[in-house]
Motif scaffolding. Structure first.
Motif, short mmCIF file in Angstrom:
data_model
loop_
_atom_site.label_atom_id
_atom_site.label_comp_id
_atom_site.label_asym_id
_atom_site.label_seq_id
_atom_site.Cartn_x
_atom_site.Cartn_y
_atom_site.Cartn_z
N PHE A 39 -1.70 -12.84 4.49
CA PHE A 39 -1.58 -11.71 5.40
C PHE A 39 -1.10 -10.45 4.67
O PHE A 39 -1.48 -9.33 5.01
CB PHE A 39 -0.68 -12.04 6.59
CG PHE A 39 -1.32 -13.04 7.52
CD1 PHE A 39 -2.42 -12.69 8.29
CD2 PHE A 39 -0.85 -14.33 7.61
CE1 PHE A 39 -3.03 -13.59 9.14
CE2 PHE A 39 -1.45 -15.25 8.45
CZ PHE A 39 -2.55 -14.88 9.22
N ARG A 40 -0.29 -10.63 3.64
CA ARG A 40 0.15 -9.48 2.84
C ARG A 40 -1.05 -8.85 2.13
O ARG A 40 -1.19 -7.63 2.09
CB ARG A 40 1.21 -9.90 1.82
CG ARG A 40 1.79 -8.72 1.09
CD ARG A 40 2.87 -9.15 0.07
NE ARG A 40 3.59 -8.03 -0.45
CZ ARG A 40 3.10 -7.15 -1.31
NH1 ARG A 40 1.88 -7.25 -1.74
NH2 ARG A 40 3.84 -6.15 -1.75
N SER A 41 -1.91 -9.69 1.61
CA SER A 41 -3.12 -9.19 0.95
C SER A 41 -4.01 -8.43 1.92
O SER A 41 -4.55 -7.37 1.60
CB SER A 41 -3.88 -10.38 0.34
OG SER A 41 -5.13 -9.97 -0.16
N THR A 42 -4.15 -8.97 3.13
CA THR A 42 -4.95 -8.30 4.15
C THR A 42 -4.32 -6.96 4.52
O THR A 42 -5.01 -5.95 4.65
CB THR A 42 -5.08 -9.20 5.40
OG1 THR A 42 -5.71 -10.42 5.02
CG2 THR A 42 -5.92 -8.54 6.48
N ALA A 43 -3.01 -6.94 4.67
CA ALA A 43 -2.30 -5.69 5.00
C ALA A 43 -2.49 -4.66 3.89
O ALA A 43 -2.70 -3.47 4.16
CB ALA A 43 -0.82 -5.97 5.23
N LEU A 44 -2.43 -5.09 2.64
CA LEU A 44 -2.63 -4.19 1.51
C LEU A 44 -4.04 -3.59 1.54
O LEU A 44 -4.22 -2.39 1.33
CB LEU A 44 -2.39 -4.93 0.19
CG LEU A 44 -2.49 -4.12 -1.08
CD1 LEU A 44 -1.42 -3.04 -1.13
CD2 LEU A 44 -2.38 -5.02 -2.28
N ASN A 45 -5.03 -4.42 1.83
CA ASN A 45 -6.41 -3.93 1.92
C ASN A 45 -6.57 -2.92 3.05
O ASN A 45 -7.26 -1.91 2.91
CB ASN A 45 -7.39 -5.09 2.10
CG ASN A 45 -7.54 -5.89 0.83
OD1 ASN A 45 -7.52 -5.35 -0.27
ND2 ASN A 45 -7.70 -7.19 0.97
N LEU A 46 -5.94 -3.18 4.19
CA LEU A 46 -5.99 -2.24 5.31
C LEU A 46 -5.28 -0.93 4.96
O LEU A 46 -5.73 0.15 5.36
CB LEU A 46 -5.37 -2.86 6.57
CG LEU A 46 -6.20 -3.96 7.23
CD1 LEU A 46 -5.40 -4.65 8.32
CD2 LEU A 46 -7.50 -3.41 7.77
N ASP A 47 -4.19 -1.03 4.21
CA ASP A 47 -3.45 0.15 3.75
C ASP A 47 -4.35 1.02 2.87
O ASP A 47 -4.43 2.24 3.06
CB ASP A 47 -2.21 -0.31 2.99
CG ASP A 47 -1.25 0.81 2.65
OD1 ASP A 47 -1.59 1.99 2.81
OD2 ASP A 47 -0.14 0.48 2.19
N MET A 48 -5.04 0.41 1.92
CA MET A 48 -5.95 1.16 1.04
C MET A 48 -7.10 1.76 1.84
O MET A 48 -7.51 2.90 1.59
CB MET A 48 -6.46 0.27 -0.09
CG MET A 48 -5.39 -0.05 -1.12
SD MET A 48 -6.01 -0.93 -2.54
CE MET A 48 -5.84 -2.62 -2.01
N GLU A 76 -6.04 3.09 -3.74
CA GLU A 76 -4.64 3.51 -3.71
C GLU A 76 -4.08 3.36 -2.30
O GLU A 76 -4.78 3.58 -1.32
CB GLU A 76 -4.52 4.96 -4.18
CG GLU A 76 -3.08 5.40 -4.35
CD GLU A 76 -2.94 6.71 -5.12
OE1 GLU A 76 -1.93 6.86 -5.80
OE2 GLU A 76 -3.85 7.55 -5.04
N THR A 77 -2.82 2.99 -2.21
CA THR A 77 -2.18 2.82 -0.90
C THR A 77 -1.57 4.13 -0.43
O THR A 77 -1.33 5.05 -1.23
CB THR A 77 -1.06 1.76 -0.95
OG1 THR A 77 -0.03 2.24 -1.83
CG2 THR A 77 -1.58 0.41 -1.41
N ILE A 78 -1.30 4.19 0.85
CA ILE A 78 -0.64 5.36 1.44
C ILE A 78 0.73 5.54 0.80
O ILE A 78 1.11 6.67 0.46
CB ILE A 78 -0.54 5.19 2.97
CG1 ILE A 78 -1.94 5.18 3.59
CG2 ILE A 78 0.34 6.27 3.60
CD1 ILE A 78 -2.00 4.68 5.03
N SER A 79 1.45 4.46 0.59
CA SER A 79 2.78 4.54 -0.01
C SER A 79 2.73 5.09 -1.42
O SER A 79 3.61 5.85 -1.83
CB SER A 79 3.44 3.16 -0.02
OG SER A 79 3.62 2.70 1.29
N SER A 80 1.71 4.71 -2.19
CA SER A 80 1.56 5.22 -3.55
C SER A 80 1.39 6.74 -3.56
O SER A 80 2.03 7.45 -4.34
CB SER A 80 0.37 4.56 -4.23
OG SER A 80 0.10 5.16 -5.49
N ASP A 109 8.20 2.72 -5.77
CA ASP A 109 7.79 1.45 -6.39
C ASP A 109 6.29 1.19 -6.21
O ASP A 109 5.69 0.46 -7.00
CB ASP A 109 8.57 0.27 -5.79
CG ASP A 109 10.03 0.27 -6.21
OD1 ASP A 109 10.40 1.00 -7.16
OD2 ASP A 109 10.81 -0.49 -5.60
N ALA A 110 5.70 1.78 -5.17
CA ALA A 110 4.29 1.53 -4.85
C ALA A 110 3.33 2.40 -5.66
O ALA A 110 2.11 2.21 -5.59
CB ALA A 110 4.06 1.78 -3.36
#
Length: 113
Positions: A39-48, A76-80, A109-110
């Motif tokens: 689920f973390r991987s899925t969340a990361l993909n949705l973030d990107m 890239e993520t929103i946090s990055s 950190d992101a």
């Protein structure tokens, strides 16, 4: 009238796509062998995806200078992006509020180099 129908069909396709993403994420979870971090991987993909898909909104509301470290870069993520804009003091008031919610440490950190 044609334009209204096209808009309605597009909206219905959007609803179906969201439903399928939710349902297939759950179904797929039971199919994969290595469940740790799924689920973390899925969340990361949705973030990107959200970084790219909503780039106009993020750029208009969260940062001052839209040239140096803009939202919308693939992978890239929103946090990055927020982290990079912390370092250049390029956040709007709304951007700073979002950073407070996510925490400055998380955003820094992101950062994806």
């Amino acid at each position: 009238m044609k334009e209204i129908v096209k808009q309605l069909v597009g909206f219905l396709l959007f609803i179906v796509a969201l439903f399928l993403i939710f349902v297939m994420t759950i179904i797929n979870f039971f199919e994969v062998k290595h469940k740790q971090g799924y689920f973390r991987s899925t969340a990361l993909n949705l973030d990107m995806w959200g970084n790219v898909e909503f780039r106009t909104f993020w750029n208009n509301h969260l940062i001052k200078d839209k040239i140096t470290n803009p939202f919308g870069l693939q992978g890239e993520t929103i946090s990055s992006v927020l982290g990079k804009n912390i370092l250049t003091d390029n956040l709007t008031r709304q951007g700073k509020i979002l950073v407070r919610i996510l925490t400055e440490k998380h955003c820094l950190d992101a950062i994806i180099k």
